[in-house]
Design a protein around this motif. Structure first.
Motif, short mmCIF file in Angstrom:
data_model
loop_
_atom_site.label_atom_id
_atom_site.label_comp_id
_atom_site.label_asym_id
_atom_site.label_seq_id
_atom_site.Cartn_x
_atom_site.Cartn_y
_atom_site.Cartn_z
N GLY A 195 92.34 156.57 37.58
CA GLY A 195 91.59 155.84 38.47
C GLY A 195 90.47 155.24 37.84
N ALA A 196 89.54 154.74 38.51
CA ALA A 196 88.46 153.79 38.07
C ALA A 196 87.28 154.66 37.37
N PRO A 197 86.66 153.94 36.64
CA PRO A 197 85.60 154.85 35.60
C PRO A 197 84.73 155.54 36.88
N GLU A 198 83.90 156.39 36.26
CA GLU A 198 82.66 157.46 37.05
C GLU A 198 81.82 156.43 37.14
N GLN A 199 80.76 156.68 38.04
CA GLN A 199 79.56 156.30 38.12
C GLN A 199 78.68 156.16 37.00
N CYS A 200 77.84 154.88 36.36
CA CYS A 200 77.37 154.85 35.57
C CYS A 200 75.72 155.32 35.83
N LYS A 201 75.01 155.82 34.64
CA LYS A 201 73.76 156.47 34.85
C LYS A 201 72.72 155.21 35.31
N ALA A 202 71.78 155.52 35.59
CA ALA A 202 70.92 154.40 35.69
C ALA A 202 70.26 153.85 34.69
N PRO A 203 70.41 152.49 34.70
CA PRO A 203 69.96 151.71 33.47
C PRO A 203 68.45 151.82 33.47
N SER A 204 68.02 151.25 32.15
CA SER A 204 66.55 151.52 31.59
C SER A 204 66.07 149.92 31.45
N THR A 205 64.66 149.62 31.69
CA THR A 205 64.12 148.44 31.60
C THR A 205 63.02 148.31 30.66
N THR A 206 62.91 147.18 29.96
CA THR A 206 61.87 147.23 28.86
C THR A 206 61.04 145.65 29.04
N CYS A 207 59.89 145.52 29.41
CA CYS A 207 59.42 144.22 29.71
C CYS A 207 58.79 143.56 28.30
N LYS A 208 59.28 142.65 28.30
CA LYS A 208 58.65 141.81 26.70
C LYS A 208 57.62 140.92 27.18
N SER A 209 57.52 140.33 28.43
CA SER A 209 56.33 139.58 28.73
C SER A 209 56.61 139.28 30.28
N PRO A 210 55.49 138.55 30.99
CA PRO A 210 55.39 138.63 32.39
C PRO A 210 56.50 138.07 33.02
N ALA A 235 81.24 143.50 27.58
CA ALA A 235 81.47 144.58 27.26
C ALA A 235 79.97 145.27 26.65
N GLY A 236 79.08 144.34 26.61
CA GLY A 236 77.81 145.06 25.91
C GLY A 236 77.08 146.06 26.86
N LEU A 237 76.21 146.75 26.13
CA LEU A 237 75.33 147.76 26.71
C LEU A 237 73.95 147.44 26.98
N SER A 238 73.57 145.86 27.09
CA SER A 238 72.10 145.42 27.20
C SER A 238 72.27 144.21 27.41
N HIS A 239 71.33 143.82 28.26
CA HIS A 239 71.21 142.11 28.71
C HIS A 239 69.73 141.91 28.89
N GLU A 240 69.31 140.66 28.48
CA GLU A 240 67.79 140.02 28.59
C GLU A 240 67.84 139.26 29.80
N MET A 241 66.78 139.63 30.73
CA MET A 241 66.59 138.70 31.82
C MET A 241 65.31 137.82 31.61
N LYS A 242 65.36 136.55 31.96
CA LYS A 242 64.39 135.84 31.61
C LYS A 242 64.10 134.76 32.95
N GLY A 243 62.93 134.14 32.86
CA GLY A 243 62.56 133.09 34.10
C GLY A 243 62.14 134.07 35.25
N LEU A 244 61.48 135.20 34.88
CA LEU A 244 61.33 135.87 36.11
C LEU A 244 59.65 135.78 36.49
N LEU A 245 59.18 136.04 37.59
CA LEU A 245 57.96 135.86 38.11
C LEU A 245 56.95 137.05 37.91
N PRO A 246 55.85 136.69 37.40
CA PRO A 246 54.60 137.63 36.81
C PRO A 246 54.53 138.62 38.37
#
Length: 1182
Positions: free
Chosen positions: A731-746, A784-795
């Motif tokens: 079968g398909a993989p089980e449900q992932c746990k909730a991800p964690s977020t870290t704010c580097k800037s606004p 396949a990575g276990l992290s990702h950086e989101m940019k261009g967000l609104l404060p």
């Protein structure tokens, strides 16, 4: 002979050829069918049975619509309708006769009759009756009777035994009755009176001539008596047919002369010659008819005889003037008369026939047949007799013969009868044995039992041996019932040798004896014998009942003996059993003397029917009432293990199964599926329902599960089936746990997560979804990575994210969504600045009202959209006008910039501020102040009527484009003192409609443009005038005489209390209209009119106002009075004033009103426009 036999709704009658059937129509609904004497009329009733009515009779029948019913005739016959004295008749006649050459008529075997009791004959063409030979009498009244109310008539005997068949096998002839002969003579006399005596006389006045069309189609007629000839009618009576069609006098005289000449020729025939006369036959010869010498006809008037002619030979045995019978009809000139009587005087005559005409008979010739030997007489028979005498009778056929009786044997009294003529040999008959009476018979033997029954005994006995066979012996059977006390009573008296005694008692003993007697006396009775009747069969047993409880495979039943055993003991009882509720087949399950039985080997849940009957010496009893038993159902048997359908999935499998082989006597209504886990023996139910398949979900991938099945009916669930093991796929993989977020800037956030369980297949990919709302997230990362950086967000913005894992087996479920909020920052730039559109809106609607102390031309009201505050509330805005110092305002989104120059452009930009700092400037927007508003124009009334006012203002054209900057607003004061808007636009005129007459109205006007609305003008007052009367309709003219006429018109009611008067104008010729009358009357008499002059009149209504003024309405359409011409004067007495009014109304209709003229012009313009558009479309565009 039967004239016809048809297959119609009204079956035609079966009647003789001498007389014809006629249908007399005396009303529009009832039809009288006249049946002549000696005829039969056959009809078919509503129940399908045939009814025969013999004549003379009149049968009333119903006609639905009063028309002549269809008469269907057999081949060779036609139906013909004639009318006489207002009565219509339908004649059934044969077609053109087909003569057969030779000395004998073509007689064939007749077709079978429609019924067995009616005779059938072939109608000979030369023996059909003439059309006028009818019975026209109507007996009794005619009512509304239908065919079912006709009396039942029985068929009459048409021919006697003696006349039905002669000695030589030739059919004899039945003579016509007296009533038919008298009617024939009366009709013959009437025809002679109409045509004139002598054949060459003129036609009687008012006598209709014979119709040549019907004469040609009618058959040759002779006088027929019940089918075989008789006394002939005169030639005049033979060809006359009553016809209702009227012809011209020339055609009648020509046809009559031609017919009379042909009849005279046919009647001039010489008498026949008889030769070769024998005892029973003779030969007759004759010649063709010759033209009379006294006939004064030219060659052109000589009738043309059709070839060949037909002849009829008739004979009489009652003298020259007696009744004649037809013996021959054909085309030959000789015939052999057969079937004659020996030594008899005969008279013979001949008649000539041509088409439908029959000439007069020739002079009769007499001859006498020769003598011959007599016929043998009938054998003698015994009329009565005693011991020593015999009385004999016999039948003599020949008249001129002697009879001799001879005793041949004196012992047995044998006789022979002889007949002979003088000089002839004797004809002997067969020998007949006769016997004299005997003595009293001896006692017979006792009776014997031939057959016995329950209520009867069949006995037989023998004739006494000493009595001769010729003696008539009778028997008396006597019976005595046992213990009755009445002794012997006679049960039978007759000449039979057996008798069945009935109405006896069952199983009872009876005594019998028999005695014989004849004319001489009665014998002693025989010896007494005893016989016993059989017992009767018993009655049916009582209805069986159930004893105890009905088991699934058996039940116990019991019954009571019958109330009547039929006189014998019951020997056994028989029980029959039938499976099902119909009782189609019965099976014997018990036979014995017991009164109860246990029926076993039954099926659960089935319906059975059982019944009982008993047997005794008297036979089998009737069946008892049926007992219906329903065996209870049991749970169904085990099912087959469920089987896998398709390829198993990771978390679900699809199973299918079939019903059990044993349903327990009740339909299977439910199935239950149980599953057993891979690591435990505990089971749980995963499906329950009526279907034969199911999908089991909630399983783990790559595990082995066991499944069992059981079925249920109304009795409950049956046993479980054997176990079926199924292994799930990866079968398909089980449900992932909730991800964690870290704010580097606004505007930057780092998201990380963990790998979930892979369920047998390694995770190859992770998918990260990101969005500002939880329901609108989109995939922003896949790898396949276990992290990702989101940019261009609104404060200071909330974001949601979730992650899922993917392997070769499929895509796993998403993790729970995680909320991430970016830090606060300075406000964003203002995106939009705009000028308020509607200055009438209040401040709450988003538009600023400029202060009244300032002119709108020296200020600008601006609005803008509040930018994003980025998490910190906006405290103020900076408005930059370029040259001037920036204006600081509070946290508002609208502001009025004052102290500006009119009609001047400014560049404006805005900047927002919060506690964290000042945001960026917005884009530069260019705004311009308005010019000064205009002054109100002068208002004036240019046209008016009693219902409308046309107002004008300004100096511009009446109509301007909608894009003009200067526009006007016109208002009118209502009854409550408020001004309401009438018009708002760039035009300089407006028409106010639907006003009241003689009423004052108040108006004011205002001008406005881009700079704004100017002040209202002063109040203007305008008054509507009084309304004139309505137009009148065209007046009506009525000419009284040549110099005066009266003019009338419609009247009108008073208008608001003002009276109405009328003005009549008149114009003579082409001069002008002059007033002829003025007053309140609605009519006027115009006098002193000039002859030959046209006058035109019109009228109008005049309103007499209270201030002594007069208002005249429009004139009515013009009415023209034309001069009265001579033709009209001559016919004026018959036509009257209606013709003048019609002429004047025609002239009135020729004049068109204004509305009609306008509509006509509009239609002409529309047609022209359509034609022009068509031409442009066809020639220019294409």
């Amino acid at each position: 002979m039967t004239a016809n036999s048809t297959r119609a709704r009204y079956p035609p009658p079966t009647h003789s050829a001498r007389q014809q059937k006629s249908l007399c129509f005396v009303s529009s609904q009832v039809i009288l069918v006249q049946v002549n004497p000696g005829e039969a009329f056959t009809i078919r009733r509503e129940d399908g049975q045939y009814q025969c009515i013999t004549g003379p009779a009149q049968v009333p029948m119903m006609s639905p619509n009063g028309s002549v019913p269809p008469i269907y005739v057999p081949p060779g016959y036609v139906s013909q309708i004639i009318e006489e004295n207002g009565v219509r008749r339908v004649l059934v006649l044969p077609q053109q006769p087909d003569f057969h050459p030779g000395g004998h008529s073509p007689l064939h075997h007749p077709p079978p009759p429609p019924h067995a009791h009616l005779p059938a004959f072939i109608p000979h063409p030369a023996m059909m009756p003439p059309p006028p030979h009818l019975y026209t009498g109507i007996a009794g009244g005619v009512g509304d009777l239908s065919s079912q109310y006709i009396s039942q008539y029985h068929p009459a005997q048409f021919f006697s035994d003696q006349d039905s068949l002669s000695q030589h096998g030739r059919p004899s002839f039945v003579h016509r009755d007296d009533r038919a002969s008298k009617a024939h003579e009366r009709l013959q006399k009437k025809v002679k009176e109409r045509q004139g005596v002598g054949g060459g006389g003129g036609q009687v006045k008012d006598s209709p001539p014979p119709s040549p069309r019907k004469s040609c189609n009618s058959p040759p007629t002779v006088d027929i008596q019940n089918g075989i000839g008789g006394k002939a009618l005169d030639a005049e009576h033979r060809h006359v047919v009553a016809c209702s069609d009227k012809q011209t006098g020339k055609e009648k005289n020509g046809e009559l002369k031609e017919t009379q000449a042909l009849l005279a020729l046919l009647s001039n025939i010489t008498k026949p010659e008889v030769s070769d006369i024998q005892a029973r036959e003779a030969v007759v010869n004759w010649s063709d008819p010759t033209r009379p010498e006294s006939e004064n006809t030219t060659t052109e008037e000589e009738p043309v005889l059709p070839e060949p002619l037909s002849y009829e030979i008739s004979i009489s045995i009652t003298g020259k003037d007696g009744k004649y019978q037809s013996k021959y009809s054909g085309e030959g000139l000789s015939a052999t008369l057969e079937g004659l009587r020996p030594a008899t005087d005969y008279h013979v005559r001949v008649q000539a026939m041509c088409t439908s005409l029959l000439g007069s008979p020739s002079e009769a010739v007499s001859f006498t047949t020769l003598s011959c030997e007599p016929d043998p007489p009938g054998p003698p028979r015994k009329s009565s007799g005693t011991k020593n005498s015999l009385t004999l009778q016999w039948k003599v056929i020949s008249r001129n013969s002697l009879v001799m009786l001879e005793l041949v044997n004196k012992n047995v009294f044998s006789f022979i009868l002889q007949s002979y003529l003088f000089g002839m040999d004797r004809f002997k008959n067969e020998v007949v044995d006769l016997f004299t009476s005997c003595s009293v018979p001896l006692p017979p033997f006792p009776p014997e039992l031939e057959m016995a029954g329950v209520t009867w005994l069949c006995l037989k006995w023998q004739r006494p041996s000493s009595s001769p066979k010729e003696d008539d012996i009778y028997y008396i059977l006597e019976m005595e019932e046992e213990d009755s006390g009445y002794g012997f009573q006679p049960s039978y008296d007759g000449d039979e040798l057996s008798f069945t005694v009935r109405n006896l008692h069952r199983s009872s003993k009876y005594k019998f004896r028999v005695a014989a007697y004849n004319s001489e006396g009665k014998s002693n009775p025989s010896q007494v014998v005893e016989f016993i009747t059989k017992p009767d069969r018993p009655s049916c047993p009582c209805r069986p009942v159930i004893r105890g409880r009905v088991q699934p495979d058996s039940f116990k039943m019991a019954w009571e003996p019958p109330k009547e055993n039929g006189g014998a003991e019951i020997t056994k009882y028989v029980v029959e059993l039938s499976e099902g509720v119909t009782g189609a087949s019965w099976e014997l399950v018990y036979s014995g003397s017991a009164l109860e039985h246990v029926c076993g080997g039954l099926k659960p849940g089935c319906s059975y029917r059982t019944r009982v009957y008993c047997m005794s010496e008297g036979g089998q009893s009737p069946l008892s009432e049926t007992l219906q038993v329903q065996t209870p159902a049991v749970p169904p048997g085990p099912c087959q293990p469920p089987r896998l359908v398709g390829k198993p999935k990771a978390r679900e499998v699809q199973l299918r199964w079939g019903p059990p082989h044993i349903d327990g006597g009740s339909p299977v209504t439910c199935f239950s599926v149980e599953v057993i886990g891979p690591q435990s023996d505990e089971s749980r139910e995963v499906y329950q329902g009526p279907e034969l398949d199911c999908t089991v979900g909630g399983l783990s991938p790559g595990r082995t599960y066991g499944f069992r099945l059981k079925a249920a009916n109304k009795a409950g669930f049956g046993p479980l089936s054997e176990r079926c093991e199924v292994t799930t796929g990866p079968g398909a993989p089980e449900q992932c746990k909730a991800p964690s977020t870290t704010c580097k800037s606004p505007s930057c956030v780092v998201v990380s997560w963990e790998a979930p369980p892979c369920n047998g297949a390694p995770v190859t990919e992770f998918r990260l979804e990101w969005g500002a709302a939880e329901g609108s997230m989109q995939v922003c990362y896949s790898g396949a990575g276990l992290s990702h950086e989101m940019k261009g967000l609104l404060p200071a913005t909330n974001y949601f994210c979730r992650v899922q894992a993917v392997n070769v087996a499929g895509v796993g479920p998403y993790s729970e969504a995680v909320l991430c909020q970016t830090p606060c920052s300075v406000p964003a730039a203002v995106s939009n600045i705009y000028f308020p559109v509607d200055a009438d809106e209040d401040e709450e609607g988003g538009v600023i009202h400029p202060p009244l102390a300032f002119s709108p031309s020296t200020c600008l009201g601006i609005c803008w959209d509040a930018p994003c505050d980025h998490g910190s509330e906006i405290t103020s805005y900076l408005i930059d006008l370029g040259e001037k110092q920036p204006i600081v305002v509070g946290p508002v989104t609208k502001y009025v910039i004052q102290n500006l120059q009119p009609d001047t452009s400014y560049r404006i930009r805005i900047q927002a501020q919060n506690s964290l700092g000042t945001g960026a400037f917005s884009h530069t927007f260019k705004l311009k102040t308005k010019p000064l508003p205009p002054q109100p124009p002068r208002l004036e009334c240019t046209a008016f009527s009693h219902q409308t006012l046309r107002l004008k203002w300004g100096d511009g054209p009446a109509k301007t484009a909608a894009s003009d900057t200067l526009q006007s607003h016109l208002q009118m004061e209502d009854k409550n003192g408020r001004f309401i808007s009438l018009y708002k636009g760039p035009c300089h005129t407006h028409k106010v409609q639907r006003l009241n007459e003689s009423t004052s109205y108040t108006f004011r006007i205002q001008a406005f443009n881009e700079a704004g609305e100017g002040p209202f003008s002063s109040v203007y007052t305008f008054t509507t005038p009084r309304s004139p009367p309505a137009p009148l309709k065209a007046p009506k003219l009525e000419r009284l005489d040549d110099n005066s006429c009266e003019v009338t018109w419609e009247s009108l009611s008073h208008m608001k209390g003002d009276p109405i008067s009328y003005s009549l104008q008149c114009m003579m010729g082409n001069t002008e209209f002059k007033q002829a009358y003025k007053g309140s009357a609605t009519s006027f008499l115009v006098q002193n009119l000039q002859a030959n002059s046209d006058y035109r009149f019109r009228v109008c209504a005049i309103r007499q106002c209270q201030d002594a003024t007069e208002l005249s309405g429009p004139y009515s359409p013009t009415v023209t009075l034309t001069p009265q011409r001579s033709e009209t004067v001559q016919s004026g007495g018959a036509a009257g004033s209606g013709s003048r009014t019609g002429t004047e109304s025609n002239r009135t209709r020729q004049s068109l009103t204004d509305e009609q003229c306008a509509f006509l012009l509009l239609m002409v313009f529309a047609v022209i426009a359509i034609l022009i558009a068509f031409v442009i479309q066809y020639f220019v565009i294409k």
